[in-house]
Write an enzyme that holds these catalytic residues in place. Sequence first.
Site, PDB file in Angstrom:
ATOM      1  N   CYS A  15      49.395  27.459  62.940  1.00 32.68           N
ATOM      2  CA  CYS A  15      48.332  28.438  62.694  1.00 32.68           C
ATOM      3  C   CYS A  15      48.950  29.704  62.105  1.00 32.68           C
ATOM      4  O   CYS A  15      50.169  29.817  61.966  1.00 32.68           O
ATOM      5  CB  CYS A  15      47.573  28.774  63.980  1.00 32.68           C
ATOM      6  N   CYS A  18      51.664  31.492  63.988  1.00 34.42           N
ATOM      7  CA  CYS A  18      53.024  30.973  63.803  1.00 34.42           C
ATOM      8  C   CYS A  18      53.704  31.680  62.636  1.00 34.42           C
ATOM      9  O   CYS A  18      54.888  32.018  62.701  1.00 34.42           O
ATOM     10  CB  CYS A  18      52.985  29.466  63.526  1.00 34.42           C
ATOM     11  N   ASP A 439      37.957  44.385  25.703  1.00 34.10           N
ATOM     12  CA  ASP A 439      38.593  44.808  24.462  1.00 34.10           C
ATOM     13  C   ASP A 439      37.932  44.000  23.346  1.00 34.10           C
ATOM     14  O   ASP A 439      37.369  42.935  23.600  1.00 34.10           O
ATOM     15  CB  ASP A 439      40.092  44.515  24.537  1.00 34.10           C
ATOM     16  N   ASP A 636      43.888  41.612  25.773  1.00 33.55           N
ATOM     17  CA  ASP A 636      44.979  40.711  25.391  1.00 33.55           C
ATOM     18  C   ASP A 636      46.183  41.412  24.792  1.00 33.55           C
ATOM     19  O   ASP A 636      47.221  40.794  24.589  1.00 33.55           O
ATOM     20  CB  ASP A 636      44.470  39.680  24.375  1.00 33.55           C
ATOM     21  N   ASP A 640      46.260  47.247  25.971  1.00 35.25           N
ATOM     22  CA  ASP A 640      45.288  47.007  27.045  1.00 35.25           C
ATOM     23  C   ASP A 640      45.933  47.066  28.425  1.00 35.25           C
ATOM     24  O   ASP A 640      45.222  47.158  29.431  1.00 35.25           O
ATOM     25  CB  ASP A 640      44.630  45.631  26.877  1.00 35.25           C
TER      26      ASP A 640
END
Length: 742
Positions: A15, A18, A439, A636, A640
């Site tokens: 879990c 742990c 953009d 891109d 930017d």
Amino acid sequence: MDTNTREYVISGMTCSSCARNVEKALKDIPLIETVQVSFADKKARVQFKDAGPDLNILKKKVKDAGYELVEMSQKKQSEEKHLEGEKRRLVLAWAITVPLTVKMLVKMFAGMTFVNMEISLYADLVLSFIVIFVIGFPVIRSTFYAVKSLSFNMDSLIGIGTVAAFATGILKLTGVQIENFAVVGAMIMSINFIGTYLKERATGRASQAIKALLELGAKNAHVVGDDGIITDLPVEKLKVNDIVLVKPGEKIPVDGVIIEGESSIDESIATGEPIPVDKIPGDRVIGATVNTQGAIKVRIEKIGKDTFLSRIIQMVEEAQGSKIPIQAFADKVTSIFVPVILGITGLTFLFWLLFPEAGKALLTVFAEAVPWVRTDRGTVSMALFASIATLVIACPCALGLATPTALMVGMGKGAVSGILIRNGEAIQTAQKIDIVVFDKTGTITRGKPSLAEYRTQMDEKEFLQITASVESLSEHPLAKAITDAIKKQGINPKQPSGFRAVAGKGITATIHDSSIVIGSVSFLDEKGISWSEFSHDIERYQKNGYTVILAAKDGQAVGVLGVSDEIKDDSPHAVKKLHELGIKTAMLTGDNEASAQAMAEKVHIDEVFAQLLPEDKIRIVRELQEQGHTVAMVGDGINDAPALKQADVGIAIGTGTDIAIESADITLISGSLTGVVNAILLSRATFRKILQNLFWAFFYNVIAIPLAVTGLLHPVIAEIAMALSSINVVGNSLRLKNTKLA
């Protein structure tokens, strides 16, 4: 991942508690800078100071905490070994527990015994001891270390509960008048093994996206030697600059560039786009994509961990191991949950010791309806019965699984759909996005501008040569488009002097003692250069959505150029889908207002911010945030990157620059804007699953714990319910694989 950061597999975690225990153990080592342990993918990411400590020191620390540290090279073997071990424990435990259970049920419901009481007690103790302390040794060991360090986890409650149950048999053997729950302890441990094994299987399925990506790569390659002889080699033995032959229908082995032949490449595994892309010599190709037509020769550029596929796998693994803000809340709850439950268990025991009649009065109401409810148990027996049930029902396993399993499945779904989510926090933030800012160039448009029209009042050849000469030194995509178009007319640029580029505005240079200015309308205005004779052309270009560029020589405008950039086919569709999701859209561009508005009308963008300098983009994003918007920025280019960082969620187009991708929270491997819609849909679906998981985990405990405290819940039923709640959370997360995207 930097050179001082390494990853290890952690075996034995059950879990998220742990994971915290392993983190705590490793942080005690002086030479470790930071530690991040993920329960979801069973990995520890450790950043060292300088060289770091010896591996054996790490292994000992983790072992002392009750777990096992394994090197990444042994990950697959470790996972297979661990799952096989869980399966073996499950089979052995039930082989012993089934006869004990049958014997107990026959006595409970039929009043029959097969052997005398003393032999039966010895048999119960011996066989239960094997199940709890031999087969269940990992749970008992983990419990021991948890009690020793006061860092409790899920195993702690199971361990304490089963030991307490077994202890009743020992007490019975010594003559104490108490009911023997040793068999109940063995049943709890065995049921726990069922839950653990099914969770391991389920979380293994949750990480199938990574395994699927690993299987995508080619296994062998046809290497072309200097003498032309072709040799088949495993992909692992390829070297940079090797030449490989890829036949139709074969996978491209690793990333490279085509040096001979033409073909169409199916890049769907990388971009999600089903239509093959035409490739010619000079074009780059991605490893694991499929050559659909002609034979091609490829020069290898990247191998091993540097390949596109390897980078994707690493990014997805890191993202799946990351945490989101809501998980911090769940982790805080689970960190105090076990101590609280131990306290409630102690109070339950005291209540039944001090007020047995009050408890039995409640049980009398349900005694006839519920077969395991009895009022004839002794005071100590009843106190232990209720306490053990409280311990095992309250294991916070479901709570610990709620967030990491949903993140793992959601991010895996994204990876195979061409959406790379770099960190878990982006999931929580993206589902709140109410405005997406795009953009223009390379994002809404294809990013491949071309010279559409031009007009000049001077000698055409001289005008084109002046323009090409100045633009040839610029890195801007518009400059490249102009230069390429002019070169195709057989006009070669000359070397200018005094070249100076003004970001977002234009260029100045000197050619044959003449001062040349090329740039936007506003740039010429700043220079005090009149362009009125070209106003009609400028207006027409802007209505067509062209980017307008003016050229001036010695302070006088001499020509105008219109550069077009085709809109991506899916841009209008993506914007429409965002509007259907209730999300506003905006466009940021350095282009003039009229051209930007013309472009926005074609795509149906809500708001336009035009004539921006690179630094203006981050200002616009910040202003939108100050207005209360949750902003996603999609871009891109290098310019930017600051805005992508500033935005609540930065989304980079994977076909763009590396710096933009590194600045973003989400990367779309293809250039398709539909990926923006899908990223938001996926984040909403994933976060919804997390909330559902957390709700059911809390709701289950709220209902079940009072039943256990009041003695209405048999410890065995409690353990079954606990195991089922954990499996339910994992199963709910796995349904994310069926999420419908745009």
